[in-house]
Write a protein that holds these residues in place. Structure first.
Motif, mmCIF file in Angstrom:
data_model
loop_
_atom_site.group_PDB
_atom_site.id
_atom_site.type_symbol
_atom_site.label_atom_id
_atom_site.label_comp_id
_atom_site.label_asym_id
_atom_site.label_seq_id
_atom_site.Cartn_x
_atom_site.Cartn_y
_atom_site.Cartn_z
ATOM 1 N N GLU A 34 0.835 -1.204 0.000
ATOM 2 C CA GLU A 34 0.000 0.000 0.000
ATOM 3 C C GLU A 34 0.869 1.253 0.000
ATOM 4 O OE1 GLU A 34 -2.963 2.464 2.959
ATOM 5 O OE2 GLU A 34 -3.000 0.277 3.104
ATOM 6 N N ILE A 35 1.919 1.232 0.803
ATOM 7 C CA ILE A 35 2.831 2.382 0.861
ATOM 8 C C ILE A 35 3.484 2.591 -0.496
ATOM 9 C CG2 ILE A 35 4.979 3.241 1.870
ATOM 10 C CD1 ILE A 35 4.131 1.731 4.458
ATOM 11 N N MET A 36 4.000 1.512 -1.069
ATOM 12 C CA MET A 36 4.686 1.613 -2.357
ATOM 13 C C MET A 36 3.726 2.083 -3.459
ATOM 14 S SD MET A 36 7.927 0.806 -2.015
ATOM 15 C CE MET A 36 8.522 0.268 -3.604
ATOM 16 N N LEU A 43 4.950 6.432 -7.952
ATOM 17 C CA LEU A 43 4.037 6.807 -9.036
ATOM 18 C C LEU A 43 4.811 7.420 -10.195
ATOM 19 C CD1 LEU A 43 1.114 8.308 -6.901
ATOM 20 C CD2 LEU A 43 1.199 6.064 -8.013
ATOM 21 N N GLU A 44 5.792 8.250 -9.886
ATOM 22 C CA GLU A 44 6.653 8.844 -10.918
ATOM 23 C C GLU A 44 7.472 7.761 -11.621
ATOM 24 O OE1 GLU A 44 8.198 11.370 -13.527
ATOM 25 O OE2 GLU A 44 6.647 11.925 -12.085
ATOM 26 N N LYS A 125 14.267 3.466 0.988
ATOM 27 C CA LYS A 125 13.724 4.610 1.723
ATOM 28 C C LYS A 125 12.539 4.180 2.588
ATOM 29 C CE LYS A 125 12.122 9.332 0.959
ATOM 30 N NZ LYS A 125 11.851 10.376 -0.026
ATOM 31 N N VAL A 126 11.669 3.339 2.042
ATOM 32 C CA VAL A 126 10.519 2.836 2.796
ATOM 33 C C VAL A 126 11.000 1.999 3.976
ATOM 34 C CG1 VAL A 126 8.522 1.275 2.692
ATOM 35 C CG2 VAL A 126 8.911 2.931 0.858
ATOM 36 N N LYS A 127 11.971 1.138 3.732
ATOM 37 C CA LYS A 127 12.513 0.286 4.794
ATOM 38 C C LYS A 127 13.112 1.135 5.915
ATOM 39 C CE LYS A 127 15.829 -3.432 5.612
ATOM 40 N NZ LYS A 127 16.890 -4.248 5.036
ATOM 41 N N LEU A 156 1.302 0.125 11.490
ATOM 42 C CA LEU A 156 2.117 1.336 11.402
ATOM 43 C C LEU A 156 2.102 1.968 10.009
ATOM 44 C CD1 LEU A 156 5.248 0.207 13.462
ATOM 45 C CD2 LEU A 156 3.227 1.430 14.243
ATOM 46 N N THR A 157 1.266 1.491 9.112
ATOM 47 C CA THR A 157 1.249 1.986 7.735
ATOM 48 C C THR A 157 1.040 3.496 7.680
ATOM 49 O OG1 THR A 157 0.394 -0.144 6.983
ATOM 50 C CG2 THR A 157 0.175 1.707 5.468
#
Length: 166
Positions: A34-36, A43-44, A125-127, A156-157
């Motif tokens: 979901e985050i990704m 998206l870019e 970056k997400v990690k 925690l999303t």
């Protein structure tokens, strides 16, 4: 004396059991997909990949169209030209087929490599954000909720999205 011994053993078991309960690791979960999917950088990246894929598709379709036109022409003229010309044309058509297949395979590999190159820093970056949020909230383990059969702990999303700025 026997009662004191029993009382001491019971107290020791109570303290040990209480410490074991407190020592359990705090666990949370997060929805990485979901985050990704909603991350502006991702998206870019998807737009860039779609543009590159479109470029490859146009080139591929052009090659296929040229191949079909030549094949049609050669089939129509096959009975009116010499056998040597037909053999040359047959070899040319086979070479075109090979170039088309090679182009398609190379385009797929390049798209996969480009996607990996683009997605890797975003995933890192997400990690890092997940680790930062998890540590700030005191969690020892954070699981990706996509594979969980039961996700009863904190999610925690939203916190990770907020940390990433969206």
């Amino acid at each position: 004396m026997k009662q004191i011994k029993t009382l001491l053993i019971a107290t020791a078991l109570f303290i040990t059991g209480n410490q074991a309960i407190n020592a359990q690791a705090k666990t949370a979960h997060v929805e990485v997909s979901e985050i990704m999917a909603k991350m502006p950088a991702m998206l870019e990246a998807q737009k860039q990949l779609e543009k590159l894929s479109g470029t490859y598709d146009v080139e591929y379709k052009g090659m296929v169209e040229e191949y079909q036109n030549k094949l049609k022409k050669y089939e129509q003229e096959a009975t009116t030209v010499a056998e040597a010309v037909n053999e040359t044309r047959s070899k040319e058509v086979q070479d075109m087929q090979k170039r088309i297949v090679d182009y398609r395979d190379n385009a797929q590999k390049e798209l996969q490599q480009k996607e990996a190159d683009i997605v890797k820093p975003i995933m890192e970056k997400v990690k890092a954000s997940i680790q930062k949020v998890g540590k700030a909230k005191g969690f020892q383990y954070i699981l990706n909720s996509e594979g969980l059969l039961l996700a009863d702990g904190p999610n925690l999303t939203a916190d990770v999205k907020k940390d990433l700025g969206f």
